[in-house]
Design a protein around this motif. Structure first.
Motif, short mmCIF file in Angstrom:
data_model
loop_
_atom_site.label_atom_id
_atom_site.label_comp_id
_atom_site.label_asym_id
_atom_site.label_seq_id
_atom_site.Cartn_x
_atom_site.Cartn_y
_atom_site.Cartn_z
N ALA A 24 0.83 -1.20 0.00
CA ALA A 24 0.00 0.00 0.00
C ALA A 24 0.86 1.25 0.00
O ALA A 24 1.92 1.29 0.62
CB ALA A 24 -0.91 0.00 1.23
N SER A 25 0.41 2.26 -0.72
CA SER A 25 1.07 3.57 -0.70
C SER A 25 0.00 4.65 -0.58
O SER A 25 -1.18 4.42 -0.85
CB SER A 25 1.89 3.79 -1.96
N GLY A 26 0.44 5.83 -0.14
CA GLY A 26 -0.52 6.88 0.13
C GLY A 26 -0.82 6.89 1.61
O GLY A 26 0.08 6.86 2.43
N ARG A 27 -2.07 6.88 1.96
CA ARG A 27 -2.45 6.86 3.35
C ARG A 27 -2.07 5.52 3.99
O ARG A 27 -2.01 4.50 3.31
CB ARG A 27 -3.95 7.11 3.47
N ALA A 28 -1.82 5.53 5.29
CA ALA A 28 -1.40 4.32 5.99
C ALA A 28 -2.44 3.22 5.85
O ALA A 28 -3.65 3.44 6.07
CB ALA A 28 -1.16 4.63 7.47
N PHE A 29 -1.97 2.04 5.50
CA PHE A 29 -2.84 0.89 5.32
C PHE A 29 -3.56 0.54 6.62
O PHE A 29 -4.67 0.02 6.62
CB PHE A 29 -1.99 -0.28 4.84
N SER A 30 -2.91 0.85 7.75
CA SER A 30 -3.49 0.54 9.05
C SER A 30 -4.80 1.29 9.30
O SER A 30 -5.54 0.95 10.22
CB SER A 30 -2.50 0.86 10.16
N SER A 31 -5.08 2.30 8.51
CA SER A 31 -6.32 3.07 8.66
C SER A 31 -7.53 2.35 8.09
O SER A 31 -8.67 2.79 8.28
CB SER A 31 -6.19 4.42 7.96
N TYR A 32 -7.29 1.25 7.39
CA TYR A 32 -8.36 0.58 6.65
C TYR A 32 -8.49 -0.88 7.06
O TYR A 32 -7.54 -1.51 7.53
CB TYR A 32 -8.07 0.60 5.15
N ASN A 33 -9.68 -1.42 6.84
CA ASN A 33 -9.83 -2.87 6.81
C ASN A 33 -9.21 -3.36 5.49
O ASN A 33 -9.19 -2.64 4.49
CB ASN A 33 -11.30 -3.27 6.82
N MET A 34 -8.75 -4.59 5.50
CA MET A 34 -8.15 -5.17 4.30
C MET A 34 -8.92 -6.43 3.92
O MET A 34 -9.24 -7.25 4.79
CB MET A 34 -6.69 -5.53 4.53
N GLY A 35 -9.17 -6.57 2.64
CA GLY A 35 -9.83 -7.78 2.16
C GLY A 35 -9.08 -8.37 0.98
O GLY A 35 -8.36 -7.67 0.26
N TRP A 36 -9.23 -9.68 0.83
CA TRP A 36 -8.77 -10.37 -0.36
C TRP A 36 -9.99 -11.00 -1.03
O TRP A 36 -10.82 -11.63 -0.37
CB TRP A 36 -7.76 -11.47 -0.03
N PHE A 37 -10.07 -10.82 -2.33
CA PHE A 37 -11.13 -11.39 -3.13
C PHE A 37 -10.49 -12.11 -4.31
O PHE A 37 -9.31 -11.89 -4.61
CB PHE A 37 -12.07 -10.28 -3.66
N ARG A 38 -11.26 -12.95 -4.97
CA ARG A 38 -10.75 -13.62 -6.16
C ARG A 38 -11.85 -13.75 -7.19
O ARG A 38 -13.03 -13.76 -6.86
CB ARG A 38 -10.18 -14.99 -5.81
N GLN A 39 -11.43 -13.85 -8.44
CA GLN A 39 -12.38 -14.00 -9.54
C GLN A 39 -11.82 -14.99 -10.54
O GLN A 39 -10.75 -14.75 -11.12
CB GLN A 39 -12.66 -12.66 -10.21
N ALA A 40 -12.54 -16.07 -10.71
CA ALA A 40 -12.18 -17.08 -11.71
C ALA A 40 -12.89 -16.76 -13.02
O ALA A 40 -13.92 -16.07 -13.02
CB ALA A 40 -12.58 -18.47 -11.21
N PRO A 41 -12.39 -17.26 -14.14
CA PRO A 41 -13.01 -16.98 -15.44
C PRO A 41 -14.47 -17.39 -15.46
O PRO A 41 -14.82 -18.51 -15.05
CB PRO A 41 -12.18 -17.82 -16.41
N GLY A 42 -15.34 -16.48 -15.90
CA GLY A 42 -16.74 -16.77 -16.01
C GLY A 42 -17.51 -16.76 -14.69
O GLY A 42 -18.69 -17.07 -14.66
N LYS A 43 -16.83 -16.39 -13.62
CA LYS A 43 -17.49 -16.36 -12.31
C LYS A 43 -17.44 -14.96 -11.72
O LYS A 43 -16.64 -14.12 -12.12
CB LYS A 43 -16.82 -17.35 -11.37
N GLU A 44 -18.30 -14.73 -10.73
CA GLU A 44 -18.31 -13.45 -10.05
C GLU A 44 -17.15 -13.38 -9.05
O GLU A 44 -16.64 -14.40 -8.59
CB GLU A 44 -19.63 -13.26 -9.31
N ARG A 45 -16.78 -12.14 -8.74
CA ARG A 45 -15.74 -11.95 -7.73
C ARG A 45 -16.27 -12.43 -6.39
O ARG A 45 -17.41 -12.13 -6.01
CB ARG A 45 -15.36 -10.47 -7.66
N GLU A 46 -15.44 -13.16 -5.64
CA GLU A 46 -15.89 -13.71 -4.37
C GLU A 46 -14.93 -13.38 -3.24
O GLU A 46 -13.72 -13.22 -3.44
CB GLU A 46 -16.05 -15.24 -4.47
#
Length: 124
Positions: A24-46
């Motif tokens: 992360a750059s810019g504002r401190a990452f610690s100010s935010y919640n962090m999430g990981w998502f993934r998207q497979a071909p032909g599928k919605e982001r999950e």
């Protein structure tokens, strides 16, 4: 505002491991919640995993629970997703995201900022 850049993706055999990073750059990452998502071909982001700013609680999708670990190093302004015991169905583009305080950490619409994604391919 924060900018996010993922790295660490690649090709791995089933049963192997990868560690994704989210710088992360810019504002401190610690100010935010962090999430990981993934998207497979032909599928919605999950939803994959979330790290909550207040208290450091973590949450996981059932499909990755016990195999993936989300963490963050605030001193380095970097988040991580350790992925073990990978399966072919984990193949997807993985995205890091940041949000403000929220109860809906599992919803992609909650997140303000997104990285460009990194490809993870698991061969059988």
């Amino acid at each position: 505002q924060v900018q996010l850049v993922e790295s660490g993706g690649g090709l791995v055999q089933a049963g192997g491991s990868l560690r994704l990073s989210c710088a992360a750059s810019g504002r401190a990452f610690s100010s935010y919640n962090m999430g990981w998502f993934r998207q497979a071909p032909g599928k919605e982001r999950e939803f994959v995993a979330a790290f909550i700013r207040t208290g450091g609680n973590t949450y996981y999708a059932d499909s990755v629970k016990g195999r993936f670990t989300i963490s963050r190093d605030n001193a380095k302004n970097t988040g991580y997703l350790q992925m073990n015991s990978l399966k072919p169905e984990d193949t997807a583009v993985y995205y890091c995201a940041a949000s403000g305080p929220t109860d809906t950490y599992y919803s992609s619409s909650t997140y303000y900022y997104w990285g460009q994604g990194t490809q993870v391919t698991v061969s059988s």
